[in-house]
Design an enzyme around this catalytic site. Structure first.
Site, PDB file in Angstrom:
ATOM      1  N   SER A  22      89.176  92.546  55.098  1.00  0.00           N
ATOM      2  CA  SER A  22      90.337  93.406  55.399  1.00  0.00           C
ATOM      3  C   SER A  22      90.100  94.824  54.892  1.00  0.00           C
ATOM      4  CB  SER A  22      91.584  92.879  54.691  1.00  0.00           C
ATOM      5  OG  SER A  22      92.053  91.724  55.303  1.00  0.00           O
ATOM      6  N   ARG A  26      89.603  98.447  56.942  1.00  0.00           N
ATOM      7  CA  ARG A  26      90.462  99.604  56.637  1.00  0.00           C
ATOM      8  C   ARG A  26      89.634 100.793  56.168  1.00  0.00           C
ATOM      9  NH1 ARG A  26      93.363  95.212  56.553  1.00  0.00           N
ATOM     10  NH2 ARG A  26      95.635  95.173  56.748  1.00  0.00           N
ATOM     11  N   GLY A  92      90.952  89.724  65.136  1.00  0.00           N
ATOM     12  CA  GLY A  92      92.346  90.133  65.317  1.00  0.00           C
ATOM     13  C   GLY A  92      92.645  91.418  64.559  1.00  0.00           C
ATOM     14  N   ASP A 315      95.096  82.797  55.023  1.00  0.00           N
ATOM     15  CA  ASP A 315      93.749  82.443  55.498  1.00  0.00           C
ATOM     16  C   ASP A 315      93.106  81.338  54.653  1.00  0.00           C
ATOM     17  OD1 ASP A 315      93.919  84.328  57.487  1.00  0.00           O
ATOM     18  OD2 ASP A 315      92.945  85.895  56.314  1.00  0.00           O
ATOM     19  N   ARG A 346      94.886  76.289  63.536  1.00  0.00           N
ATOM     20  CA  ARG A 346      94.333  75.739  62.287  1.00  0.00           C
ATOM     21  C   ARG A 346      95.113  74.521  61.779  1.00  0.00           C
ATOM     22  NH1 ARG A 346      92.615  81.531  59.454  1.00  0.00           N
ATOM     23  NH2 ARG A 346      90.645  81.704  60.622  1.00  0.00           N
ATOM     24  N   ARG A 388      86.700  79.921  59.385  1.00  0.00           N
ATOM     25  CA  ARG A 388      87.305  79.363  58.164  1.00  0.00           C
ATOM     26  C   ARG A 388      87.416  77.837  58.236  1.00  0.00           C
ATOM     27  NH1 ARG A 388      88.238  84.018  55.412  1.00  0.00           N
ATOM     28  NH2 ARG A 388      89.152  85.713  56.639  1.00  0.00           N
TER      29      ARG A 388
HETATM   30  C1  S3P Z   1      94.663  90.623  57.985  1.00  0.00           C
HETATM   31  C2  S3P Z   1      95.923  90.093  57.948  1.00  0.00           C
HETATM   32  C3  S3P Z   1      96.214  88.662  58.152  1.00  0.00           C
HETATM   33  C4  S3P Z   1      94.980  87.797  58.003  1.00  0.00           C
HETATM   34  C5  S3P Z   1      93.792  88.376  58.690  1.00  0.00           C
HETATM   35  C6  S3P Z   1      93.475  89.770  58.172  1.00  0.00           C
HETATM   36  C7  S3P Z   1      94.498  92.070  57.786  1.00  0.00           C
HETATM   37  O1  S3P Z   1      96.753  88.515  59.433  1.00  0.00           O
HETATM   38  O2  S3P Z   1      95.226  86.484  58.516  1.00  0.00           O
HETATM   39  O3  S3P Z   1      92.657  87.535  58.476  1.00  0.00           O
HETATM   40  O4  S3P Z   1      93.372  92.516  57.501  1.00  0.00           O
HETATM   41  O5  S3P Z   1      95.491  92.803  57.895  1.00  0.00           O
HETATM   42  P1  S3P Z   1      98.338  88.689  59.658  1.00  0.00           P
HETATM   43  O6  S3P Z   1      98.743  89.796  58.796  1.00  0.00           O
HETATM   44  O7  S3P Z   1      98.604  88.979  61.080  1.00  0.00           O
HETATM   45  O8  S3P Z   1      98.914  87.366  59.216  1.00  0.00           O
END
Ligand code: S3P
Length: 429
Positions: A22, A26, A92, A315, A346, A388
């Site tokens: 994450s 960013r 995602g 996660d 999951r 995962r």
């Molecule tokens: C993430 C937020 C989470 C997480 C994903 C990474 C992020 O998703 O499950 O692996 O980096 O902002 P959600 O915030 O949609 O639950």
């Protein structure tokens, strides 16, 4: 690619935690919108994060690898309209966060992904972005986004606690007219807010009756920055659980990010009667970091995951379900319906895999009940390419009798390319 796992005699040693996914996403995105160059140390080099970097490069970001552990980012003054699709792969985070950046610029982009990402819901980001004034076509990828330099800040109530929805909206809000406020039912990971604050932006988080609210005053810019990416607690969680369930195990994970909005796994270890220590505490751009040591206790207790704990470990639930199968009693996981729309469903895959290995599992729409302890037996585990799920069942395989075959394990590389070599380092027998 399949992985074959057999029971380990025990696990011992120290691992440097793989860098946080994450935070790497960013860091790249913040570097692309900063004024001037940034230096990122220890980024996670994985498929998901490479996709983010490549998408940003198509809109003008220049990146330069100084060494395997250091990358320089040189942002474009004005972003170009990408000539090709922005391919987000399995990620995602890439597609949802990138959407907020694209929507707030006068460019049009098509964002696409692999078979798994192409099934995941995007209305959740379309709603705030449309309300702000962007054009958004598609409920699932590929998406077409026609951005605008004249978005309006909004006051948005998100139905789910999701840092991806929140960050997408805040990113768009950075260039909008007026403040952007986002309410969520409970606080999701706050990396974006912490990073914005560390870079001098006007952002606040407060709690309210129905959950949490993050507010950003638009306007202003920030300079390029240096950032040493902390380790990933989500990837480290596989080892924290492994050390909890493998007889005689003792593992130290070095340099793990322990941001309270991510560290729900530590609360679960405490519930389960696992003791851990935190050493060498430090801070990196407002993100707390520590070395975590865990050892296998004589008895494991069942635990409960629900409500505001869920986004703090969303996660980690697949591997925590493996832990639950070894606990003495009934573990309940509730309010976790979001698990169904991650890289796979999951809830179904965890239940299917654990049952195949001999555990007692009951499936609910929003969670699981697991009754332990069970003696696990090796089985063939379907992962549907979910990284995962593959790693969680690798850990289960370490205590199972016989051979466990993890099908389609190749996507482990999306978040933790060194997973197998790390297992070889700590495995004894
Ligand atoms: C993430 C937020 C989470 C997480 C994903 C990474 C992020 O998703 O499950 O692996 O980096 O902002 P959600 O915030 O949609 O639950």
């Amino acid at each position: 690619m399949d992985l074959i796992i057999t029971r380990a005699k025990t696990l011992q040693g120290k691992l440097r935690s793989p860098s946080d996914k994450s935070l790497t996403h960013r860091a790249y995105m913040f570097g692309a919108i900063a004024e001037g160059s940034s230096r990122i140390l220890n980024p996670l080099v994985s498929q998901d994060c490479e996709n983010t970097l490549e998408c940003l490069a198509k809109m003008g970001l220049r990146h330069e690898s100084v060494s395997a552990d250091e990358i320089l980012l040189h942002p474009a003054k004005e972003w170009n309209e990408p000539k090709d699709e922005l391919y987000c792969g399995n990620s995602g985070t890439t597609i949802r966060l990138m959407s907020g950046l694209v929507a707030s610029r006068p460019i049009t982009a098509i964002l696409s992904g692999d078979a798994s990402l192409s099934k995941r819901p995007m209305k959740r980001i379309a709603s705030p972005l449309r309300e702000m004034g962007a054009e958004f076509i598609g409920d699932t990828p590929p998406l077409t986004i026609k951005g605008s330099a004249h978005l309006k800040g909004i006051d948005y109530v998100s139905p789910v606690a999701s840092a991806q929805i929140k960050t997408c909206t805040l990113f768009a809000g950075l260039r909008a007219e007026g403040p952007t406020t986002i309410h969520e039912p409970s606080l999701s990971r706050d990396h974006t807010e912490r990073m914005l604050k560390a870079l001098g932006m006007d952002v606040t988080i407060s709690s309210e009756e129905r959950g949490s609210v993050s507010r950003l005053n638009a306007g202003g810019t920030f300079k390029g920055f240096d950032f040493n990416v902390p380790g990933d607690i989500s990837s480290s969680a596989f080892w924290l659980v492994a050390a909890s369930i493998v007889l005689g195990a003792n593992l130290t994970l070095q340099g793990v990010g322990i941001n309270p909005t991510r560290s729900g796994v530590l609360d679960v270890l405490t519930q389960a009667g696992v003791t851990y220590t935190l050493d060498s505490l430090r801070d990196e751009l407002n993100e707390p970091v520590a070395d975590i040591t865990v050892s296998n206790p004589s008895r494991l207790l069942p635990f409960e995951i629900k409500g505001s704990l869920v986004p703090r470990l969303i996660d980690e639930i697949p591997v925590l379900a493996v832990l639950a199968s070894q606990c003495n009693g009934e573990t309940n996981i509730r309010d976790a319906g979001e698990m169904r729309i991650k890289e796979s469903d999951r809830i179904e895959l965890v239940a299917k895999g654990l049952r195949a290995m001999g555990a007692e599992v009951h499936v609910l729409e929003d969670g699981l009940t697991i009754i332990g302890p069970s003696e696990l037996k090796g089985a063939v585990i379907e992962t549907e390419g979910d990284h995962r799920i593959a790693m969680a069942f690798t850990i289960a395989g370490l205590i199972a009798e016989g051979e466990t075959v993890i099908k389609d394990a190749q996507n482990i590389a999306t978040s933790y390319p060194d997973f197998e070599s790390h297992l070889a380092l700590v495995r004894v027998g």
